[in-house]
Design a protein around this motif. Structure first.
Motif, PDB file in Angstrom:
ATOM      1  N   UNK A  87       0.833  -1.030  -0.074  1.00 28.15           N
ATOM      2  CA  UNK A  87       0.164   0.099   0.000  1.00 28.15           C
ATOM      3  C   UNK A  87       0.967   1.112  -0.012  1.00 28.15           C
ATOM      4  N   UNK A  88       2.222   1.144   0.499  1.00 27.65           N
ATOM      5  CA  UNK A  88       2.857   2.353   0.518  1.00 27.65           C
ATOM      6  C   UNK A  88       3.252   2.494  -1.086  1.00 27.65           C
ATOM      7  N   UNK A  89       3.505   1.532  -1.744  1.00 28.38           N
ATOM      8  CA  UNK A  89       3.893   1.671  -3.134  1.00 28.38           C
ATOM      9  C   UNK A  89       2.508   2.148  -3.870  1.00 28.38           C
ATOM     10  N   UNK A  90       1.647   1.420  -3.448  1.00 29.02           N
ATOM     11  CA  UNK A  90       0.256   2.091  -4.280  1.00 29.02           C
ATOM     12  C   UNK A  90      -0.040   3.425  -3.832  1.00 29.02           C
ATOM     13  N   UNK A  91       0.091   3.891  -2.993  1.00 27.39           N
ATOM     14  CA  UNK A  91      -0.082   5.404  -2.632  1.00 27.39           C
ATOM     15  C   UNK A  91       0.819   6.173  -3.556  1.00 27.39           C
ATOM     16  N   UNK A  92       2.069   5.760  -3.313  1.00 26.81           N
ATOM     17  CA  UNK A  92       3.159   6.626  -4.265  1.00 26.81           C
ATOM     18  C   UNK A  92       2.787   6.743  -5.777  1.00 26.81           C
ATOM     19  N   UNK A  93       2.280   5.568  -6.237  1.00 24.85           N
ATOM     20  CA  UNK A  93       2.015   5.282  -7.751  1.00 24.85           C
ATOM     21  C   UNK A  93       0.717   6.271  -7.934  1.00 24.85           C
ATOM     22  N   UNK A  94      -0.190   6.062  -7.260  1.00 27.07           N
ATOM     23  CA  UNK A  94      -1.607   6.921  -7.406  1.00 27.07           C
ATOM     24  C   UNK A  94      -1.056   8.335  -7.284  1.00 27.07           C
ATOM     25  N   UNK A  96       1.632   9.650  -8.297  1.00 31.28           N
ATOM     26  CA  UNK A  96       2.288  10.119  -9.637  1.00 31.28           C
ATOM     27  C   UNK A  96       1.617  10.132 -10.678  1.00 31.28           C
ATOM     28  N   UNK A  97       0.260   9.201 -10.570  1.00 34.84           N
ATOM     29  CA  UNK A  97      -0.394   9.370 -11.559  1.00 34.84           C
ATOM     30  C   UNK A  97      -1.747  10.207 -11.647  1.00 34.84           C
ATOM     31  N   UNK A  98      -1.740  11.165 -10.238  1.00 38.49           N
ATOM     32  CA  UNK A  98      -2.810  12.019 -10.337  1.00 38.49           C
ATOM     33  C   UNK A  98      -4.115  11.340 -10.009  1.00 38.49           C
ATOM     34  N   UNK A  99      -4.102  10.115  -9.594  1.00 38.66           N
ATOM     35  CA  UNK A  99      -5.319   9.349  -9.234  1.00 38.66           C
ATOM     36  C   UNK A  99      -5.771   9.569  -7.944  1.00 38.66           C
ATOM     37  N   UNK A 100      -7.090   9.758  -7.800  1.00 36.39           N
ATOM     38  CA  UNK A 100      -7.639   9.923  -6.330  1.00 36.39           C
ATOM     39  C   UNK A 100      -8.084   8.459  -6.186  1.00 36.39           C
ATOM     40  N   UNK A 101      -7.379   7.681  -5.401  1.00 36.06           N
ATOM     41  CA  UNK A 101      -7.724   6.524  -4.791  1.00 36.06           C
ATOM     42  C   UNK A 101      -7.542   6.367  -3.419  1.00 36.06           C
ATOM     43  N   UNK A 102      -8.828   5.741  -2.618  1.00 34.14           N
ATOM     44  CA  UNK A 102      -8.398   5.417  -1.411  1.00 34.14           C
ATOM     45  C   UNK A 102      -7.844   3.990  -1.048  1.00 34.14           C
ATOM     46  N   UNK A 103      -6.809   4.062  -0.373  1.00 33.32           N
ATOM     47  CA  UNK A 103      -6.312   2.449  -0.058  1.00 33.32           C
ATOM     48  C   UNK A 103      -6.635   2.032   1.406  1.00 33.32           C
ATOM     49  N   UNK A 104      -7.047   1.084   1.635  1.00 31.53           N
ATOM     50  CA  UNK A 104      -7.173   0.525   3.221  1.00 31.53           C
ATOM     51  C   UNK A 104      -6.368  -0.661   3.236  1.00 31.53           C
ATOM     52  N   UNK A 105      -5.938  -0.695   4.439  1.00 29.64           N
ATOM     53  CA  UNK A 105      -5.143  -1.975   4.706  1.00 29.64           C
ATOM     54  C   UNK A 105      -5.944  -2.667   5.606  1.00 29.64           C
TER      55      UNK A 105
END
Length: 277
Positions: A87-94, A96-105
């Motif tokens: 999820x650390x990588x997922x938030x970084x990639x989002x 970079x992409x300018x995408x508003x994604x909510x990530x939940x562990x």
């Protein structure tokens, strides 16, 4: 059986940074091209259809390249994974992409508790996810709990026949069924280094616990959970070299058995909708 979750989590936490750094995931393209989609989602599009305006949840999202791709198609996306490193990588990639994604562990089995019940139009599960779960019926109940009535599941997964093949294949490339096709109480335990992307990283946590789930078991689990199956397609390719040395790369960054690929169901796409309660 030892704690499969702890064992698998150690493996995924260690591999997530290597996956994000590998050219196979193409993270840089998300920053460079605002229209870029993951190869997996591009392949899914003909069956997936229009997701714009939908509230979606991507279960077992890993580093989120497919989650970001669905957001770029117009869905309001939440990604769920049990690996904090992923999820650390997922938030970084989002970002970079300018995408508003909510990530939940969250563990996938606890996703409805973490996100609430009945609030999603779409549950998306990408390829290579179900093999990490010991109980397909429990998974199906989570899917149904997350969806509103009329909400849809979209699942593409490696075919259970593929997962049951001997790995590596015997000499001559004979397709030999070596591992369980049907879900078993005990996992298949693998101990092997490396990972499915090209990387020079060396790993310490190399043991994983995995389960296969027969196609009928998966369909029946969804029906029993209150879902109606609306589509089932079997494909002759997968998006990784599942049988090294015996596959060729084909269109859409997919891999296919080199010798008579029509013998093997490589993957499948299953769709279902939540029935009214």
């Amino acid at each position: 059986m030892s704690d499969y979750r702890t064992v698998n989590l150690a493996s995924w936490d260690e591999r997530a940074p290597a996956h994000a750094a590998s050219a196979d995931y193409g993270v840089a393209a998300f920053a460079d091209d605002p229209a870029h989609l993951s190869a997996v989602v591009r392949y899914d599009l003909p069956l997936l259809g229009d997701v714009s305006g939908l509230r979606g949840v991507h279960l077992q999202c890993h580093i989120g390249t497919d989650t970001v791709s669905l957001a770029r198609l117009g869905a309001t996306m939440t990604g769920v994974d049990f690996s904090p490193a992923a999820l650390t990588e997922a938030r970084r990639i989002a970002a970079l992409a300018g995408a508003a994604v909510d990530y939940v562990e969250s563990d996938v089995y606890a996703a409805a508790d973490a996100l609430g019940r009945g609030g999603f139009d779409l549950v998306y599960t990408g390829i290579g996810a179900l093999c990490w779960l010991p109980d397909i019926r429990r998974w199906a109940r989570v899917v149904a709990d997350l969806l509103r009535p009329g909400g849809r599941l979209f699942l593409r997964e490696g075919h259970p026949v593929l997962w049951a093949l001997a790995d590596p294949l015997p000499e001559g490339g004979v397709l030999a069924l070596e591992h369980p096709y049907f879900e078993q109480p005990e996992p298949t335990v693998w101990t092997e280094g490396g990972t499915y992307v090209e990387t020079e990283a060396e790993f310490v946590h190399n043991t994983t616990h995995e389960w296969n789930h027969g196609l009928g078991e998966t369909v029946t689990a969804l029906i029993d959970a209150g879902m109606a199956v609306t589509g089932l397609a079997e494909q002759d390719s997968v998006p990784w070299e599942a049988l090294p040395g015996h596959m060729r790369r084909v269109a859409h960054d997919e891999w296919q058995l080199t010798d008579r690929p029509e013998r093997l169901p490589h993957s499948y796409t299953l769709q279902a909708v939540r029935l009214p309660v």
